[in-house]
Design a protein around this motif. Sequence first.
Motif, PDB file in Angstrom:
ATOM      1  N   ILE A  61     -41.024 -13.333  55.381  1.00  0.00           N
ATOM      2  CA  ILE A  61     -40.172 -12.292  55.980  1.00  0.00           C
ATOM      3  C   ILE A  61     -39.335 -11.675  54.875  1.00  0.00           C
ATOM      4  O   ILE A  61     -38.616 -12.381  54.158  1.00  0.00           O
ATOM      5  CB  ILE A  61     -39.269 -12.873  57.084  1.00  0.00           C
ATOM      6  N   GLN A  96     -42.315 -12.057  71.474  1.00  0.00           N
ATOM      7  CA  GLN A  96     -41.480 -13.239  71.264  1.00  0.00           C
ATOM      8  C   GLN A  96     -41.907 -14.408  72.142  1.00  0.00           C
ATOM      9  O   GLN A  96     -41.564 -15.557  71.851  1.00  0.00           O
ATOM     10  CB  GLN A  96     -40.011 -12.899  71.542  1.00  0.00           C
ATOM     11  N   ALA A 108     -44.347 -12.678  62.657  1.00  0.00           N
ATOM     12  CA  ALA A 108     -44.298 -13.759  61.664  1.00  0.00           C
ATOM     13  C   ALA A 108     -44.704 -15.082  62.296  1.00  0.00           C
ATOM     14  O   ALA A 108     -45.534 -15.831  61.757  1.00  0.00           O
ATOM     15  CB  ALA A 108     -42.896 -13.851  61.057  1.00  0.00           C
ATOM     16  N   ARG A 109     -44.119 -15.388  63.441  1.00  0.00           N
ATOM     17  CA  ARG A 109     -44.425 -16.658  64.093  1.00  0.00           C
ATOM     18  C   ARG A 109     -45.893 -16.740  64.490  1.00  0.00           C
ATOM     19  O   ARG A 109     -46.565 -17.752  64.252  1.00  0.00           O
ATOM     20  CB  ARG A 109     -43.550 -16.846  65.331  1.00  0.00           C
ATOM     21  N   THR A 119     -40.102 -10.897  63.536  1.00  0.00           N
ATOM     22  CA  THR A 119     -40.146 -12.359  63.645  1.00  0.00           C
ATOM     23  C   THR A 119     -41.212 -12.807  64.639  1.00  0.00           C
ATOM     24  O   THR A 119     -41.806 -13.869  64.474  1.00  0.00           O
ATOM     25  CB  THR A 119     -38.771 -12.936  64.055  1.00  0.00           C
ATOM     26  N   THR A 124     -36.800  -8.783  60.103  1.00  0.00           N
ATOM     27  CA  THR A 124     -35.770  -9.658  60.672  1.00  0.00           C
ATOM     28  C   THR A 124     -35.530  -9.421  62.165  1.00  0.00           C
ATOM     29  O   THR A 124     -34.792 -10.174  62.790  1.00  0.00           O
ATOM     30  CB  THR A 124     -34.431  -9.463  59.928  1.00  0.00           C
ATOM     31  N   LEU A 132     -35.263 -17.674  63.747  1.00  0.00           N
ATOM     32  CA  LEU A 132     -36.611 -17.848  64.291  1.00  0.00           C
ATOM     33  C   LEU A 132     -36.877 -19.327  64.582  1.00  0.00           C
ATOM     34  O   LEU A 132     -37.388 -19.677  65.652  1.00  0.00           O
ATOM     35  CB  LEU A 132     -37.640 -17.295  63.294  1.00  0.00           C
ATOM     36  N   ALA A 182     -32.687 -14.676  59.196  1.00  0.00           N
ATOM     37  CA  ALA A 182     -33.694 -14.372  60.219  1.00  0.00           C
ATOM     38  C   ALA A 182     -34.658 -15.538  60.400  1.00  0.00           C
ATOM     39  O   ALA A 182     -35.039 -15.882  61.525  1.00  0.00           O
ATOM     40  CB  ALA A 182     -34.459 -13.106  59.843  1.00  0.00           C
ATOM     41  N   VAL A 183     -35.043 -16.156  59.285  1.00  0.00           N
ATOM     42  CA  VAL A 183     -35.957 -17.301  59.370  1.00  0.00           C
ATOM     43  C   VAL A 183     -35.281 -18.464  60.105  1.00  0.00           C
ATOM     44  O   VAL A 183     -35.889 -19.117  60.964  1.00  0.00           O
ATOM     45  CB  VAL A 183     -36.437 -17.729  57.969  1.00  0.00           C
TER      46      VAL A 183
END
Lengths: 225, 225
Positions: free
Chosen positions: B34, B153, B22-23, B19, B14, B49, B45-46
């Motif tokens: 996640i 990020q 994840a992305r 994240t 998270t 994001l 968190a999703v």
Amino acid sequence: MSDSKPVLAILGGTGDLGTGLARRWAEAGYRVIIGSRTQDKAEAAVADLQQVMADRGIAQVTVEAMGNLAAAEAADIVAMTVPFAHHSSTLELVKPALKGKILIDVTVPLVPPKVARVQLPEAGSAGQIAQNLLGEDTQVVSAFQNVAAHHLQEGKGLDCDVLVCGDKKDARAKVIELVEAAGMRGFHAGSIANAAAVEAMTSVLIFVNKQYQCHAGIKLTGLAE
Amino acid sequence: MSDSKPVLAILGGTGDLGTGLARRWAEAGYRVIIGSRTQDKAEAAVADLQQVMADRGIAQVTVEAMGNLAAAEAADIVAMTVPFAHHSSTLELVKPALKGKILIDVTVPLVPPKVARVQLPEAGSAGQIAQNLLGEDTQVVSAFQNVAAHHLQEGKGLDCDVLVCGDKKDARAKVIELVEAAGMRGFHAGSIANAAAVEAMTSVLIFVNKQYQCHAGIKLTGLAE
């Protein structure tokens, strides 16, 4: 040494790393002494260095030869590039000569034969062992552990950075000057405890060298923002 | 998963690092989950994001949310980005779900408040602790510890390398594929014992970040010869 350059000694400086640093610092105008366990070995290393430079067409410089203790006594800043097995005994020998001076510890605590495997000593790092052994009268600064001797021996610039660890910022700054004099970028990398990271990284680089058939180094990125 | 891409989970995913990974993996065409301690936290968190991506004009991707155990069960390869304080307890929770799978351990054993100081655990590294705890049924591969979440990020490429440690070369190679999918270069860096070097380097980078006001990473040099 207030206005002029400090005199530099490299204890156990007869190998590729030691003679590579000696040449680069001498070329930058420093008086450099290569120390070894005997005067004879130091003289042989200096003679080899002169020959290598002549063969490669690199401008000759004057580097002196002494035994380790005499070298430590004669120098203002003392670097050490001994195998880990001789680390503590060399420090015990030269300890009285290091009072009030900076010791640049280049030692990597490799445990043969598995030198590509991180095996740190209980104290965390060779640099920490040195600082513990020498006490507050000597500032131990660790540096140069990730520099490939292969590249240091070359005449040209070096595409790797030097992470400089030590408990006092002033001492680190003086070593960073010497890193730059040897043709690399040097960075403040924290207290002597952080030498563990840099020393351990050497085993990673040895693994990378085997895996990818190269002489790898590391460089910091993301600095300019 | 023979021909198609493996399903990926990011436990404790998270934060900025989780994240960010994840992305990038979702953008590369992987199904990504996640995981968090609760389904609610993972869903929050999703949602964050998706909002961050919308704000930055980055193409939206679909990332799922689950509790950590469900995420580990549903995935083929499981990454973990939990604080060191939750490292062992999270591993105990998901251990049965990791049998026969690769665990990508991103954990750095920081000891607050002195996070810029190397303070490695007795076992040497978080990665080694994980491999000891999970046993031979799970291949622990450590990676991504030196990547600045700040840069991860961002939408663009990343100017840092990922050193990949683990006892089995095949498992490391699968993780290197995922490193490349996330936009970086990945390198075989030795056994899981070598995670100590990479984890410790994170504290050095935290020090460098403070000292030079940046988000530093490292890159290997000297590879092409």
